[in-house]
Design an enzyme around this catalytic site. Structure first.
Site, PDB file in Angstrom:
ATOM      1  N   GLY A 123       0.754  -1.484   0.030  1.00 60.52           N
ATOM      2  CA  GLY A 123      -0.039   0.153  -0.005  1.00 60.52           C
ATOM      3  C   GLY A 123       0.878   1.266  -0.075  1.00 60.52           C
ATOM      4  N   GLY A 189      25.674  -6.898  19.136  1.00 59.23           N
ATOM      5  CA  GLY A 189      24.776  -6.584  19.988  1.00 59.23           C
ATOM      6  C   GLY A 189      24.171  -7.320  21.093  1.00 59.23           C
ATOM      7  N   ALA A 190      24.369  -6.973  22.247  1.00 59.28           N
ATOM      8  CA  ALA A 190      23.898  -7.442  23.300  1.00 59.28           C
ATOM      9  C   ALA A 190      22.567  -7.040  24.042  1.00 59.28           C
ATOM     10  CB  ALA A 190      24.915  -7.500  24.659  1.00 59.28           C
ATOM     11  N   ILE A 193      17.351  -8.995  20.924  1.00 62.15           N
ATOM     12  CA  ILE A 193      17.660 -10.170  20.229  1.00 62.15           C
ATOM     13  C   ILE A 193      18.872 -10.831  20.391  1.00 62.15           C
ATOM     14  CG2 ILE A 193      17.672 -10.483  17.613  1.00 62.15           C
ATOM     15  CD1 ILE A 193      15.699  -8.270  16.822  1.00 62.15           C
ATOM     16  N   ALA A 277      22.529  -7.967  15.412  1.00 61.39           N
ATOM     17  CA  ALA A 277      21.510  -7.736  16.271  1.00 61.39           C
ATOM     18  C   ALA A 277      21.677  -6.211  16.793  1.00 61.39           C
ATOM     19  CB  ALA A 277      21.097  -8.961  17.099  1.00 61.39           C
ATOM     20  N   VAL A 278      21.787  -5.275  16.015  1.00 65.04           N
ATOM     21  CA  VAL A 278      21.868  -3.919  16.464  1.00 65.04           C
ATOM     22  C   VAL A 278      20.918  -2.858  16.584  1.00 65.04           C
ATOM     23  CG1 VAL A 278      24.343  -4.160  15.867  1.00 65.04           C
ATOM     24  CG2 VAL A 278      22.986  -3.372  14.124  1.00 65.04           C
ATOM     25  N   ALA A 327       5.723  -5.165  20.548  1.00 71.92           N
ATOM     26  CA  ALA A 327       4.297  -5.808  19.878  1.00 71.92           C
ATOM     27  C   ALA A 327       3.057  -4.945  20.498  1.00 71.92           C
ATOM     28  CB  ALA A 327       4.449  -7.026  19.982  1.00 71.92           C
ATOM     29  N   HIS A 451       0.219 -18.706  48.667  1.00 73.90           N
ATOM     30  CA  HIS A 451       1.306 -19.346  48.866  1.00 73.90           C
ATOM     31  C   HIS A 451       1.203 -20.858  48.346  1.00 73.90           C
ATOM     32  CE1 HIS A 451       4.940 -20.257  51.380  1.00 73.90           C
ATOM     33  NE2 HIS A 451       4.177 -21.234  51.869  1.00 73.90           N
TER      34      HIS A 451
HETATM   35  P1  FAD Z   1       5.495  -4.967  12.106  1.00 72.36           P
HETATM   36  O1  FAD Z   1       5.228  -6.344  12.918  1.00 72.36           O
HETATM   37  O2  FAD Z   1       6.743  -4.990  11.404  1.00 72.36           O
HETATM   38  O3  FAD Z   1       4.491  -5.196  10.767  1.00 72.36           O
HETATM   39  C1  FAD Z   1       4.389  -4.296   9.656  1.00 72.36           C
HETATM   40  C2  FAD Z   1       3.679  -4.879   8.742  1.00 72.36           C
HETATM   41  O4  FAD Z   1       3.583  -4.000   7.707  1.00 72.36           O
HETATM   42  C3  FAD Z   1       4.584  -5.969   8.297  1.00 72.36           C
HETATM   43  O5  FAD Z   1       3.785  -7.327   8.022  1.00 72.36           O
HETATM   44  C4  FAD Z   1       4.940  -5.597   6.699  1.00 72.36           C
HETATM   45  O6  FAD Z   1       4.921  -6.605   5.700  1.00 72.36           O
HETATM   46  C5  FAD Z   1       3.783  -4.442   6.454  1.00 72.36           C
HETATM   47  N1  FAD Z   1       4.043  -3.734   5.422  1.00 72.36           N
HETATM   48  C6  FAD Z   1       5.190  -2.740   5.490  1.00 72.36           C
HETATM   49  N2  FAD Z   1       5.001  -1.784   4.359  1.00 72.36           N
HETATM   50  C7  FAD Z   1       3.994  -2.249   3.719  1.00 72.36           C
HETATM   51  C8  FAD Z   1       3.009  -1.692   2.480  1.00 72.36           C
HETATM   52  N3  FAD Z   1       3.559  -0.430   1.835  1.00 72.36           N
HETATM   53  N4  FAD Z   1       2.086  -2.278   2.380  1.00 72.36           N
HETATM   54  C9  FAD Z   1       1.659  -3.127   3.000  1.00 72.36           C
HETATM   55  N5  FAD Z   1       2.181  -3.717   4.206  1.00 72.36           N
HETATM   56  C10 FAD Z   1       3.247  -3.096   4.342  1.00 72.36           C
HETATM   57  N6  FAD Z   1       8.314  -7.556  20.702  1.00 72.36           N
HETATM   58  C11 FAD Z   1       7.597  -7.846  21.699  1.00 72.36           C
HETATM   59  O7  FAD Z   1       6.855  -7.335  22.196  1.00 72.36           O
HETATM   60  N7  FAD Z   1       7.885  -9.211  22.318  1.00 72.36           N
HETATM   61  C12 FAD Z   1       8.970  -9.915  21.824  1.00 72.36           C
HETATM   62  O8  FAD Z   1       9.018 -11.050  22.418  1.00 72.36           O
HETATM   63  C13 FAD Z   1       9.563  -9.569  20.612  1.00 72.36           C
HETATM   64  N8  FAD Z   1      10.357 -10.402  20.209  1.00 72.36           N
HETATM   65  C14 FAD Z   1      10.797 -10.007  18.793  1.00 72.36           C
HETATM   66  C15 FAD Z   1      11.686 -10.964  18.373  1.00 72.36           C
HETATM   67  C16 FAD Z   1      12.467 -10.615  17.343  1.00 72.36           C
HETATM   68  C17 FAD Z   1      13.389 -11.663  16.455  1.00 72.36           C
HETATM   69  C18 FAD Z   1      12.087  -9.401  16.664  1.00 72.36           C
HETATM   70  C19 FAD Z   1      12.803  -9.152  15.051  1.00 72.36           C
HETATM   71  C20 FAD Z   1      11.091  -8.716  17.203  1.00 72.36           C
HETATM   72  C21 FAD Z   1      10.608  -8.922  18.297  1.00 72.36           C
HETATM   73  N9  FAD Z   1       9.845  -8.108  19.012  1.00 72.36           N
HETATM   74  C22 FAD Z   1       8.920  -8.305  19.842  1.00 72.36           C
HETATM   75  C23 FAD Z   1       9.441  -6.853  18.197  1.00 72.36           C
HETATM   76  C24 FAD Z   1       7.938  -6.785  17.721  1.00 72.36           C
HETATM   77  O9  FAD Z   1       7.914  -7.644  16.758  1.00 72.36           O
HETATM   78  C25 FAD Z   1       7.884  -5.445  17.068  1.00 72.36           C
HETATM   79  O10 FAD Z   1       7.836  -4.518  17.880  1.00 72.36           O
HETATM   80  C26 FAD Z   1       6.173  -5.766  16.407  1.00 72.36           C
HETATM   81  O11 FAD Z   1       6.159  -6.642  15.364  1.00 72.36           O
HETATM   82  C27 FAD Z   1       6.157  -4.199  15.794  1.00 72.36           C
HETATM   83  O12 FAD Z   1       4.601  -4.256  15.354  1.00 72.36           O
HETATM   84  P2  FAD Z   1       4.162  -3.399  14.132  1.00 72.36           P
HETATM   85  O13 FAD Z   1       2.818  -3.862  13.721  1.00 72.36           O
HETATM   86  O14 FAD Z   1       4.469  -1.953  14.466  1.00 72.36           O
HETATM   87  O15 FAD Z   1       5.262  -4.011  12.816  1.00 72.36           O
HETATM   88  P1  NAD Z   2      18.379  -3.359  20.834  1.00 74.45           P
HETATM   89  O1  NAD Z   2      18.444  -1.974  20.565  1.00 74.45           O
HETATM   90  O2  NAD Z   2      17.760  -4.363  21.878  1.00 74.45           O
HETATM   91  O3  NAD Z   2      20.000  -3.884  21.152  1.00 74.45           O
HETATM   92  C1  NAD Z   2      20.995  -3.486  20.230  1.00 74.45           C
HETATM   93  C2  NAD Z   2      22.223  -3.407  20.878  1.00 74.45           C
HETATM   94  O4  NAD Z   2      23.089  -3.501  19.928  1.00 74.45           O
HETATM   95  C3  NAD Z   2      22.341  -2.501  21.967  1.00 74.45           C
HETATM   96  O5  NAD Z   2      22.895  -3.019  23.028  1.00 74.45           O
HETATM   97  C4  NAD Z   2      23.464  -1.604  21.498  1.00 74.45           C
HETATM   98  O6  NAD Z   2      24.258  -1.033  21.997  1.00 74.45           O
HETATM   99  C5  NAD Z   2      24.125  -2.682  20.208  1.00 74.45           C
HETATM  100  N1  NAD Z   2      24.648  -2.019  19.171  1.00 74.45           N
HETATM  101  C6  NAD Z   2      24.632  -1.407  18.389  1.00 74.45           C
HETATM  102  N2  NAD Z   2      25.304  -0.912  17.458  1.00 74.45           N
HETATM  103  C7  NAD Z   2      26.494  -1.878  17.593  1.00 74.45           C
HETATM  104  C8  NAD Z   2      27.716  -1.950  16.969  1.00 74.45           C
HETATM  105  N3  NAD Z   2      27.881  -1.498  15.855  1.00 74.45           N
HETATM  106  N4  NAD Z   2      28.483  -3.192  17.632  1.00 74.45           N
HETATM  107  C9  NAD Z   2      28.058  -3.568  18.562  1.00 74.45           C
HETATM  108  N5  NAD Z   2      26.861  -3.451  19.162  1.00 74.45           N
HETATM  109  C10 NAD Z   2      26.140  -2.540  18.727  1.00 74.45           C
HETATM  110  O7  NAD Z   2      17.860  -4.142  19.587  1.00 74.45           O
HETATM  111  P2  NAD Z   2      17.608  -5.273  19.107  1.00 74.45           P
HETATM  112  O8  NAD Z   2      17.989  -6.497  20.166  1.00 74.45           O
HETATM  113  O9  NAD Z   2      18.317  -5.598  17.740  1.00 74.45           O
HETATM  114  O10 NAD Z   2      15.936  -5.506  18.972  1.00 74.45           O
HETATM  115  C11 NAD Z   2      15.459  -4.854  18.128  1.00 74.45           C
HETATM  116  C12 NAD Z   2      13.948  -4.282  18.615  1.00 74.45           C
HETATM  117  O11 NAD Z   2      13.299  -5.512  18.863  1.00 74.45           O
HETATM  118  C13 NAD Z   2      14.301  -3.916  20.142  1.00 74.45           C
HETATM  119  O12 NAD Z   2      13.904  -2.659  20.226  1.00 74.45           O
HETATM  120  C14 NAD Z   2      13.205  -4.593  21.060  1.00 74.45           C
HETATM  121  O13 NAD Z   2      12.516  -3.896  21.537  1.00 74.45           O
HETATM  122  C15 NAD Z   2      12.643  -5.450  19.975  1.00 74.45           C
HETATM  123  N6  NAD Z   2      12.463  -6.907  20.586  1.00 74.45           N
HETATM  124  C16 NAD Z   2      11.889  -7.064  21.583  1.00 74.45           C
HETATM  125  C17 NAD Z   2      11.993  -8.281  22.177  1.00 74.45           C
HETATM  126  C18 NAD Z   2      11.041  -8.740  23.472  1.00 74.45           C
HETATM  127  O14 NAD Z   2      10.283  -7.765  23.744  1.00 74.45           O
HETATM  128  N7  NAD Z   2      11.357  -9.612  24.182  1.00 74.45           N
HETATM  129  C19 NAD Z   2      12.755  -9.365  21.636  1.00 74.45           C
HETATM  130  C20 NAD Z   2      13.283  -9.125  20.623  1.00 74.45           C
HETATM  131  C21 NAD Z   2      13.347  -7.613  19.835  1.00 74.45           C
END
Ligand code: FAD
Ligand code: NAD
Length: 476
Positions: A123, A189-190, A193, A277-278, A327, A451
């Site tokens: 879209g 990236g610690a 992710i 994972a930065v 999310a 408890h």
């Molecule tokens: P997204 O989930 O990124 O969805 C956006 C959607 O828009 C996508 O499906 C994409 O295809 C679609 N889109 C983009 N452009 C267009 C277009 N032009 N037309 C139509 N569709 C389009 N968050 C948590 O809260 N808990 C977790 O445990 C957690 N674990 C994670 C683990 C990993 C490995 C990763 C990568 C992320 C994790 N997150 C977690 C973060 C979470 O996934 C995001 O914060 C969340 O998905 C954001 O939701 P959103 O709807 O804003 O975007």
């Molecule tokens: P993050 O921001 O959590 O961590 C990235 C890390 O990479 C930071 O500690 C940062 O200092 C480090 N970094 C950045 N550039 C670097 C470099 N050049 N060299 C070494 N270290 C570097 O980001 P993420 O782990 O990629 O996750 C992305 C997003 O996805 C987060 O914002 C998080 O909210 C969301 N997420 C959430 C969950 C959850 O809720 N359990 C799980 C996965 C991802």
């Protein structure tokens, strides 16, 4: 032909967009959701990053790998003798893929049940709330809506010193799809992710090294909690190198050589795979025509606290806008915006967002850290209760970690709760509810808890604020 009209068109079907679309439809608004995602099976899929390559698949792998480690390492202590245990990563990935398919097709069913029209394709918002959709065959159609909600989410950030090739240098999606256990896994990236994926593969036998550019570990977390967590991760064998800046990564057919610099100089390491994972960045490529004049805030779409953009009747939610990339934060914004569009009340409390890192032990928090309180000049009282003093934690063999409660020294208002320990992801919601209601640490302490439960540790930590904890020595 005149463009088909809707009350609401949502662009993006992730946890922000699909939740917004369902809530809008529930409120009687004629709603469509544009989503372009093609799933692993090659079919269009709803659910966005979270369901397809984020929250859910990562938790599926964390669960499988935890089960493996528990069966292998924890059984003897319980008096259980287990035979030879083997891990088949392919089976683990297949289970994960099945869960993803079930959940993403579940969203499609919810769309049908709520009469949300799924417009499959990409879209783009044009002027005057016209949305152009290019389907997967390249056919273009236009639609019009009274309100448009942008929810296109985020994608991984990249760095020039480690360019993802999806072979040896991978991003989080790649790390969720490895079908062999790397002997050595490098992670840049610690963050969330990095730690979750490192946990999965190290539990299955990988030697994992994490390079973190910052000198502080988990700088967004309360530092008492971060220090405790770091101790447990070290014991598990995660090699976290702080202040380590990767300067170059060279991949060959069978490995990756990583060069990095820290306070001791330049170093080199070799890995089977390198995970980058930065962080993540908002995805805005081609989603809005320039003529619309949408205001940006750096990489993000500019939105106010009500998710309004500078264009009338155009809203933006989820990872695309300010606030944590989580999310549940996106879903909460989706619900609030749908209600506002329908003329109802809708709000998001950005001060009560739960954070969870699903490592072992889990890390979770809500509200302010002690460091934030200090920076804001707030006088606080803190109290910590160790899980080692909890009967339930002992019975579970989960005595690692603690609960820390932070309250305002003058008013006793609860300011933050920080947990490292088993089931922290569930326990934290006690804090979220008290924060939501603007309650005190006394409210948390005087609420009766069953408890024996881990949740009693939250109550005991809150009692500690008033020097009335029963199962630990109170502060002087
Ligand atoms: P997204 O989930 O990124 O969805 C956006 C959607 O828009 C996508 O499906 C994409 O295809 C679609 N889109 C983009 N452009 C267009 C277009 N032009 N037309 C139509 N569709 C389009 N968050 C948590 O809260 N808990 C977790 O445990 C957690 N674990 C994670 C683990 C990993 C490995 C990763 C990568 C992320 C994790 N997150 C977690 C973060 C979470 O996934 C995001 O914060 C969340 O998905 C954001 O939701 P959103 O709807 O804003 O975007
Ligand atoms: P993050 O921001 O959590 O961590 C990235 C890390 O990479 C930071 O500690 C940062 O200092 C480090 N970094 C950045 N550039 C670097 C470099 N050049 N060299 C070494 N270290 C570097 O980001 P993420 O782990 O990629 O996750 C992305 C997003 O996805 C987060 O914002 C998080 O909210 C969301 N997420 C959430 C969950 C959850 O809720 N359990 C799980 C996965 C991802």
């Amino acid at each position: 032909m005149a463009a088909k009209e809707f009350d609401v068109i949502v662009i993006g079907g992730g946890p922000a967009g699909y939740v917004n679309a369902i809530r809008a439809a529930q409120l009687g608004l004629k709603t469509a959701c544009v989503e372009k995602w093609i799933g692993k099976s090659g079919k269009p899929a709803l659910g966005g990053t979270c369901l397809n390559v984020g929250c859910i698949p990562s938790k599926a792998l964390l669960e499988s790998s935890a089960l493996y480690v528990n069966a292998k390492d924890a059984s003897a202590e319980h008096g259980i003798t287990v035979g030879d245990i083997k891990m088949d990563p392919k089976g683990m990935i297949e289970r994960k893929d099945k869960i993803v398919t079930e959940l993403t097709s579940g969203i499609a069913m919810l769309f049908q049940a709520n009469k949300v029209e799924w417009l499959q394709g990409a879209g783009k918002l044009l002027k005057d709330n016209v949305v152009e959709v290019t389907d997967h065959e390249g056919k273009v159609a236009t639609y019009k809506a009274k309100d448009v909600v942008l929810a296109t989410g985020s994608v991984p950030m990249d760095i020039p010193s480690a360019v993802v090739d999806n072979k040896r240098i991978i991003d989080s999606e790649g790390a969720l799809n490895l079908t062999e256990v790397p002997k050595r896994l490098g992670v840049i990236g610690a963050g969330v992710i990095g730690l979750e994926m490192a946990s999965v593969w190290s539990r299955l036998g990988s030697e994992v090294v994490i390079f973190e550019a910052m000198d502080n570990f988990l700088s967004a977390a309360d530092q008492q909690i971060a220090k405790d967590a770091a101790k447990h991760f070290k014991k598990q064998g995660l090699d976290i190198r702080l202040g380590a800046k990767v300067t170059e990564s060279k991949a060959s057919a069978k490995d990756v050589v990583v060069k990095y610099a820290d306070k001791d100089g330049d170093h080199e390491e070799k890995f089977d795979y390198l995970l980058v994972a930065v962080g993540r960045k908002a995805f805005t490529d081609g989603i809005v025509d320039e003529a619309v004049g949408l205001e940006m805030d750096g990489r993000l779409v500019k939105a106010d606290d009500n998710c309004k953009t500078n264009i009338a009747n155009v809203w933006a939610i989820g990872d695309l806008v300010r606030g944590p990339m989580l999310a549940h934060k996106g879903s909460a914004e989706g619900i609030a915006v749908a209600q506002r569009i329908a003329g109802q009340y809708g709000r998001v409390n950005y001060d009560a967002v739960p954070w969870v890192i699903y490592t072992h032990p889990e890390i979770a928090w809500a509200g302010k850290t002690q460091e934030q309180c200090k920076a804001d000049g707030i006088d606080v009282v803190t109290s910590s209760f160790p899980f080692a003093a909890s009967g339930r934690a002992k019975a579970m063999g989960a005595t690692e970690g603690l609960v820390k409660v932070i309250a305002d020294a003058k008013t006793d208002k609860l300011l933050g709760v920080h947990i490292v320990g088993a089931n922290a992801s569930e326990l934290i919601h006690e804090a979220v509810i008290v924060l939501e209601f603007g309650g005190t640490s006394e409210d948390l302490a005087s609420t009766m808890h069953a408890h024996p439960t881990l949740a009693e540790s939250v109550m005991e930590a809150a009692h500690g604020i008033h020097k009335s904890a029963i199962h630990m020595m109170n502060r002087k």
